[in-house]
Design a protein around this motif. Structure first.
Motif, PDB file in Angstrom:
ATOM      1  N   MET A 161      75.468 -40.814 -55.167  1.00 46.39           N
ATOM      2  CA  MET A 161      76.125 -41.944 -54.506  1.00 46.39           C
ATOM      3  C   MET A 161      77.533 -41.568 -54.065  1.00 46.39           C
ATOM      4  SD  MET A 161      73.695 -44.014 -54.693  1.00 46.39           S
ATOM      5  CE  MET A 161      74.472 -45.372 -53.809  1.00 46.39           C
ATOM      6  N   SER A 162      78.239 -40.773 -54.912  1.00 48.71           N
ATOM      7  CA  SER A 162      79.593 -40.354 -54.538  1.00 48.71           C
ATOM      8  C   SER A 162      79.545 -39.475 -53.298  1.00 48.71           C
ATOM      9  CB  SER A 162      80.246 -39.583 -55.686  1.00 48.71           C
ATOM     10  OG  SER A 162      80.295 -40.384 -56.844  1.00 48.71           O
ATOM     11  N   ILE A 163      78.514 -38.619 -53.231  1.00 52.02           N
ATOM     12  CA  ILE A 163      78.390 -37.723 -52.076  1.00 52.02           C
ATOM     13  C   ILE A 163      78.044 -38.534 -50.828  1.00 52.02           C
ATOM     14  CG2 ILE A 163      77.040 -35.804 -51.126  1.00 52.02           C
ATOM     15  CD1 ILE A 163      76.850 -34.796 -54.099  1.00 52.02           C
ATOM     16  N   LEU A 164      77.119 -39.494 -50.980  1.00 51.32           N
ATOM     17  CA  LEU A 164      76.767 -40.371 -49.845  1.00 51.32           C
ATOM     18  C   LEU A 164      77.994 -41.134 -49.345  1.00 51.32           C
ATOM     19  CD1 LEU A 164      73.358 -42.121 -50.738  1.00 51.32           C
ATOM     20  CD2 LEU A 164      73.803 -40.536 -48.874  1.00 51.32           C
ATOM     21  N   THR A 165      78.801 -41.650 -50.298  1.00 56.29           N
ATOM     22  CA  THR A 165      80.003 -42.383 -49.902  1.00 56.29           C
ATOM     23  C   THR A 165      80.948 -41.477 -49.139  1.00 56.29           C
ATOM     24  OG1 THR A 165      79.793 -43.704 -51.910  1.00 56.29           O
ATOM     25  CG2 THR A 165      81.901 -43.823 -50.768  1.00 56.29           C
ATOM     26  N   GLY A 166      81.150 -40.258 -49.659  1.00 54.98           N
ATOM     27  CA  GLY A 166      82.039 -39.305 -49.003  1.00 54.98           C
ATOM     28  C   GLY A 166      81.585 -39.002 -47.582  1.00 54.98           C
ATOM     29  N   ARG A 167      80.261 -38.860 -47.416  1.00 58.65           N
ATOM     30  CA  ARG A 167      79.700 -38.566 -46.095  1.00 58.65           C
ATOM     31  C   ARG A 167      79.972 -39.728 -45.127  1.00 58.65           C
ATOM     32  NH1 ARG A 167      74.347 -37.937 -43.352  1.00 58.65           N
ATOM     33  NH2 ARG A 167      73.828 -39.892 -44.333  1.00 58.65           N
ATOM     34  N   GLN A 168      79.737 -40.964 -45.592  1.00 55.38           N
ATOM     35  CA  GLN A 168      79.975 -42.132 -44.736  1.00 55.38           C
ATOM     36  C   GLN A 168      81.464 -42.269 -44.413  1.00 55.38           C
ATOM     37  OE1 GLN A 168      77.886 -43.942 -43.149  1.00 55.38           O
ATOM     38  NE2 GLN A 168      76.009 -43.203 -44.103  1.00 55.38           N
ATOM     39  N   ARG A 169      82.312 -41.958 -45.412  1.00 50.82           N
ATOM     40  CA  ARG A 169      83.759 -42.019 -45.167  1.00 50.82           C
ATOM     41  C   ARG A 169      84.153 -41.028 -44.079  1.00 50.82           C
ATOM     42  NH1 ARG A 169      86.219 -45.333 -48.279  1.00 50.82           N
ATOM     43  NH2 ARG A 169      85.685 -45.673 -50.466  1.00 50.82           N
ATOM     44  N   LYS A 170      83.546 -39.839 -44.108  1.00 51.34           N
ATOM     45  CA  LYS A 170      83.881 -38.799 -43.136  1.00 51.34           C
ATOM     46  C   LYS A 170      83.393 -39.198 -41.740  1.00 51.34           C
ATOM     47  CE  LYS A 170      84.384 -33.845 -43.285  1.00 51.34           C
ATOM     48  NZ  LYS A 170      83.814 -32.566 -43.716  1.00 51.34           N
ATOM     49  N   ILE A 171      82.134 -39.691 -41.667  1.00 52.18           N
ATOM     50  CA  ILE A 171      81.556 -40.081 -40.374  1.00 52.18           C
ATOM     51  C   ILE A 171      82.415 -41.149 -39.699  1.00 52.18           C
ATOM     52  CG2 ILE A 171      79.582 -41.276 -39.301  1.00 52.18           C
ATOM     53  CD1 ILE A 171      77.772 -39.943 -41.398  1.00 52.18           C
ATOM     54  N   HIS A 172      82.828 -42.169 -40.500  1.00 49.00           N
ATOM     55  CA  HIS A 172      83.525 -43.300 -39.903  1.00 49.00           C
ATOM     56  C   HIS A 172      85.047 -43.221 -40.041  1.00 49.00           C
ATOM     57  CE1 HIS A 172      79.677 -45.123 -39.182  1.00 49.00           C
ATOM     58  NE2 HIS A 172      79.333 -44.932 -40.433  1.00 49.00           N
ATOM     59  N   GLY A 173      85.551 -42.114 -40.625  1.00 53.49           N
ATOM     60  CA  GLY A 173      87.001 -41.958 -40.761  1.00 53.49           C
ATOM     61  C   GLY A 173      87.654 -43.014 -41.631  1.00 53.49           C
ATOM     62  N   VAL A 174      86.932 -43.447 -42.688  1.00 50.98           N
ATOM     63  CA  VAL A 174      87.475 -44.474 -43.585  1.00 50.98           C
ATOM     64  C   VAL A 174      87.933 -43.806 -44.876  1.00 50.98           C
ATOM     65  CG1 VAL A 174      86.941 -46.536 -44.934  1.00 50.98           C
ATOM     66  CG2 VAL A 174      85.933 -46.239 -42.663  1.00 50.98           C
TER      67      VAL A 174
ATOM     68  N   ASP B 235      80.682 -49.720 -46.879  1.00 48.78           N
ATOM     69  CA  ASP B 235      80.527 -50.846 -47.809  1.00 48.78           C
ATOM     70  C   ASP B 235      79.129 -50.886 -48.407  1.00 48.78           C
ATOM     71  OD1 ASP B 235      83.080 -51.583 -47.296  1.00 48.78           O
ATOM     72  OD2 ASP B 235      82.582 -53.178 -45.863  1.00 48.78           O
ATOM     73  N   ARG B 236      78.129 -50.580 -47.578  1.00 47.56           N
ATOM     74  CA  ARG B 236      76.743 -50.611 -48.040  1.00 47.56           C
ATOM     75  C   ARG B 236      76.523 -49.606 -49.169  1.00 47.56           C
ATOM     76  NH1 ARG B 236      71.986 -52.256 -46.386  1.00 47.56           N
ATOM     77  NH2 ARG B 236      72.943 -53.305 -44.625  1.00 47.56           N
ATOM     78  N   VAL B 237      77.000 -48.371 -48.985  1.00 50.20           N
ATOM     79  CA  VAL B 237      76.834 -47.359 -50.033  1.00 50.20           C
ATOM     80  C   VAL B 237      77.611 -47.767 -51.283  1.00 50.20           C
ATOM     81  CG1 VAL B 237      77.063 -44.913 -50.589  1.00 50.20           C
ATOM     82  CG2 VAL B 237      76.558 -45.582 -48.267  1.00 50.20           C
ATOM     83  N   ARG B 238      78.796 -48.341 -51.079  1.00 54.12           N
ATOM     84  CA  ARG B 238      79.593 -48.792 -52.225  1.00 54.12           C
ATOM     85  C   ARG B 238      78.874 -49.892 -53.003  1.00 54.12           C
ATOM     86  NH1 ARG B 238      82.961 -45.842 -54.280  1.00 54.12           N
ATOM     87  NH2 ARG B 238      84.425 -47.430 -54.886  1.00 54.12           N
ATOM     88  N   ARG B 239      78.232 -50.817 -52.286  1.00 51.50           N
ATOM     89  CA  ARG B 239      77.493 -51.891 -52.970  1.00 51.50           C
ATOM     90  C   ARG B 239      76.335 -51.314 -53.780  1.00 51.50           C
ATOM     91  NH1 ARG B 239      77.846 -54.609 -48.025  1.00 51.50           N
ATOM     92  NH2 ARG B 239      75.677 -54.145 -47.587  1.00 51.50           N
TER      93      ARG B 239
END
Lengths: 164, 164, 164
Positions: free
Chosen positions: C32-45, C67-71
């Motif tokens: 989940m941490s890796i998925l979050t990191g990936r989404q953060r990178k894609i969207h620049g968040v 937000d979805r991955v965080r939930r």
């Protein structure tokens, strides 16, 4: 030090009390999910945007009642796993059984009280602060006793061996 | 495989190191609650709307300093319980005691460093990334070693019995 | 009641299944941490304002995909530590090994399914609800069995001794 097979035996009062209290806390935390679901249904606030139609909600904005239950749940997540970590260690320190059973049950009652005054029927402060503080103090005491038993006593024994 | 009573004996170095490190991490996580409370008091940001008067706050909107401590606390919740789950399993895999003690203490120091550079005195990246990554790698190593020991080795033994 | 040294022996099927499933869930949560990191990178968040330049992001506002991955991750935090607490207790109740292994593996598969339908490839409801509910029901069953074994049976035995 006592061997683990003796300390953690399923006939051991301390350990039975710990496992029972942990399981009661598990059911209590599961209750938070049900409380959240109920508030989401009442106020039509979905957990995720795709549930909007499911709940016949009009907006994905949250509602104070949902937020309140979520905060109480988050407070559980911050407190109960560390109680579990400290509580197992404390059970292994060969504590006085009456003291240990009293601590485990007081913790469990304090957390149930915390949920009630925070999320079920709001009671003015300091009710929430006290119920949280009792659990916090018990966790801290158990963690410190565990460190003393497993770390400090071993270090002192090592030093004494080295001096002689 | 070694029996649990031997592996988890309270004289066992690996297990004592694990219980000590877990209890230190419990105290560290309790420190996060105190840090949050301090930031809430400084900036007058209540944990719940009914605390507004208690803190003499003017608004229930959050403050960046409160959010920072909360993020650090949430990161703990995401990482420390899974370290605990993987760490117990790893202690049962009959690891080299020096390696195990080194991993447990490095993890504990990395998490303390993470809290300091994230929430106490902000240090520019990659300080936070490194301290998080060290803990993440150790947890992953322990979980994989545990699966190999408890699952893969058993499966291979089963297959070999079946072939012969 | 069976002694712990017997129940928790590393040759014990129930316990090996529990430790293996817990470690798989640890790796899943690390994912989940890796998925979050990936989404953060894609969207620049960024995770924290100071990471804004690191990610070449333009804003610290979140993005629905992050937000979805965080939930999904938060849902893991709400469910997996309590499964661990209930699962250890249940392993000590001398359960039928086939039932116990089935429950542990079903829970693990249900949580993996939950992550996939929630955060990797969104599947319409009730996929998420069912995968969550299966895990929820298993945790509840284990907690109740543990309370019955460690608390109720002891209380009944105590009362019977007292009556005679």
């Amino acid at each position: 030090m006592a061997g683990l097979s003796k300390v953690l035996d399923t006939d051991n009062t301390v350990f039975c009390a710990f496992v029972t209290c942990s399981s009661i806390l598990v059911l209590k935390m599961m209750g938070m999910s049900i409380l959240t679901g109920r508030q989401r249904k009442i106020h039509g606030v979905p957990a995720s945007p795709e549930d909007l139609t499911l709940l016949k909600g009009k907006t994905i904005e949250s509602h104070p009642d949902v937020d309140r239950v979520r905060r109480a749940h988050l407070n559980d997540l911050e407190n109960i796993p560390i109680f579990y970590m400290a509580g197992i260690g404390y059970a292994l320190t060969d504590p006085n059984p009456s003291v240990a059973v009293a601590l485990y049950s007081t913790y469990t009652l304090a957390r149930i009280a915390h949920t009630i005054v925070y999320a079920v029927h709001v009671v003015p402060q300091p009710a929430r602060g006290i119920s949280w503080g009792v659990g916090f103090a018990i966790t801290g005491y158990m963690a410190m006793r565990t460190i003393k038993y497993f770390c400090c006593d071993s270090c002192i024994a090592l030093c004494q061996n080295w001096v002689h």
